[in-house]
Design a protein around this motif. Sequence first.
Motif, PDB file in Angstrom:
ATOM      1  N   LYS A  32      46.067  32.889  32.578  1.00 12.99           N
ATOM      2  CA  LYS A  32      47.310  32.132  32.439  1.00 12.99           C
ATOM      3  C   LYS A  32      47.859  32.221  31.018  1.00 12.99           C
ATOM      4  CE  LYS A  32      46.275  28.778  36.097  1.00 12.99           C
ATOM      5  NZ  LYS A  32      46.040  27.341  36.412  1.00 12.99           N
ATOM      6  N   ALA A  33      46.957  32.413  30.066  1.00 12.57           N
ATOM      7  CA  ALA A  33      47.399  32.532  28.676  1.00 12.57           C
ATOM      8  C   ALA A  33      48.132  33.842  28.435  1.00 12.57           C
ATOM      9  CB  ALA A  33      46.201  32.418  27.739  1.00 12.57           C
ATOM     10  N   ASP A  34      47.727  34.904  29.138  1.00 14.45           N
ATOM     11  CA  ASP A  34      48.349  36.217  28.958  1.00 14.45           C
ATOM     12  C   ASP A  34      48.142  37.021  30.243  1.00 14.45           C
ATOM     13  OD1 ASP A  34      48.961  38.906  28.204  1.00 14.45           O
ATOM     14  OD2 ASP A  34      48.575  38.403  26.115  1.00 14.45           O
ATOM     15  N   SER A  35      49.232  37.459  30.858  1.00 16.58           N
ATOM     16  CA  SER A  35      49.144  38.168  32.139  1.00 16.58           C
ATOM     17  C   SER A  35      48.526  39.557  31.990  1.00 16.58           C
ATOM     18  CB  SER A  35      50.531  38.290  32.773  1.00 16.58           C
ATOM     19  OG  SER A  35      51.416  38.978  31.903  1.00 16.58           O
ATOM     20  N   ASN A  36      48.430  40.066  30.766  1.00 17.14           N
ATOM     21  CA  ASN A  36      47.781  41.364  30.549  1.00 17.14           C
ATOM     22  C   ASN A  36      46.260  41.255  30.506  1.00 17.14           C
ATOM     23  OD1 ASN A  36      50.116  42.832  30.536  1.00 17.14           O
ATOM     24  ND2 ASN A  36      50.262  43.017  28.304  1.00 17.14           N
ATOM     25  N   ILE A  37      45.761  40.046  30.591  1.00 18.44           N
ATOM     26  CA  ILE A  37      44.317  39.808  30.614  1.00 18.44           C
ATOM     27  C   ILE A  37      43.926  39.378  32.020  1.00 18.44           C
ATOM     28  CG2 ILE A  37      42.404  38.509  29.610  1.00 18.44           C
ATOM     29  CD1 ILE A  37      44.123  38.020  27.151  1.00 18.44           C
ATOM     30  N   GLN A  38      43.048  40.135  32.643  1.00 16.81           N
ATOM     31  CA  GLN A  38      42.646  39.844  34.010  1.00 16.81           C
ATOM     32  C   GLN A  38      41.116  39.781  34.116  1.00 16.81           C
ATOM     33  OE1 GLN A  38      44.732  39.142  36.640  1.00 16.81           O
ATOM     34  NE2 GLN A  38      46.393  39.218  35.113  1.00 16.81           N
TER      35      GLN A  38
END
Length: 384
Positions: free
Chosen positions: A219-225
């Motif tokens: 949720k903090a960064d969509s590029n982190i999964q």
Amino acid sequence: MSQESWRLSHPSALLIPKARAGRAQRVVYLLLALGAAALYLSGEPLAPTARSLTFHFTALQIGVLLKGTCYLAEEIFHLQSRHHGSFWRALKACLPQRWHGLMLLVCGSAYVALLDGDGQLLGLHLGLASLCQLLILALGLHKPSAVEVSEMSEKSKQNVAHGLAWSYYIGYLKIVLPRVKKSMEEFSRANPNVLACSKTWKLHILVPLSCDVCDDLEKADSNIQYLTDLTETTLTRAGTKKRVYKHSLYTIRDKDNKLWHCAVEYATPLQSLYAMSQDECAAFSREERLEQAKLFYRTLEEILKGSKECAGTYRLIAYEEPGEAETHFLSREILWHLWQQHHEEYAVCEGNHPHAPSTTFDSTDLNLQISASDLPHPLRSDCF
């Protein structure tokens, strides 16, 4: 670009303060020498000069004695709870050390000798000195400055940040870090294309100086999964049977849609600092929170650097969030550190790496403890 020039040009190196180096004390010695030289060159008569000096020394020691007496009047009511019922312990805690008393005796005796037996003048001077010192105490002018309080707290390791850093290390990092590389090695054998570079087989610890910790990195960064969890470590600790410790592996997408992988998590004690600043009972301002967050980072770095069992198993990623919200700021921070690990520390290869963030630093990049042996290493490409 050399290591030194990189540090000087990188603005992030200025965010974390270094330990104070005792320059204030050296300035005291310098001013003392200049004052003594000026007094000598002024050509003043020796007797009046010595009388004035001894009087000022005597007045200062009287002030210390009076302050201790005032504090003793309070501590008498806390003998059992604070001083184990011992009046002597309370007395030693409030009144100055022995050399203060000795200096008061010596200066007082010298001052009496220089007055040529004028007892009335002596009584007047001592009375005025006591009155001035009591006035200083009443007005609160004796209290140390914010810098003095900060320095005393740092030297005595009594800051909130020191306690949190040591608790985080003893209660968590010292347990999990020695097992991180083994867990990643096991995962790499099963998934050889995911963690191809062993230099990134570390726990990447996020240290936002704002102390704003997001529980869900996705949720903090969509590029982190989220990808998966590494092998769990199960221990019986502090009365809890089979307590579980584990780390999550994440996939991070860069601007070219290339996928990078690492184990990453926030430093959880920062949540305590943030909660304290939101609670009125803690009386913890935003400025104090920022200072403690920086001190937490520095203390944790020093602890980990001194831990042989944790060497090479972690990467501290401290950062200051930008004033304007950026959608992929966090992923860029992490990518920059991953790229550095792939290409050796401090090696710069312009044009083919993630954009270096404006406020990024790690446990070895900061201008905190510079070693003469930390020279730039050659580029390597054997990790790809």
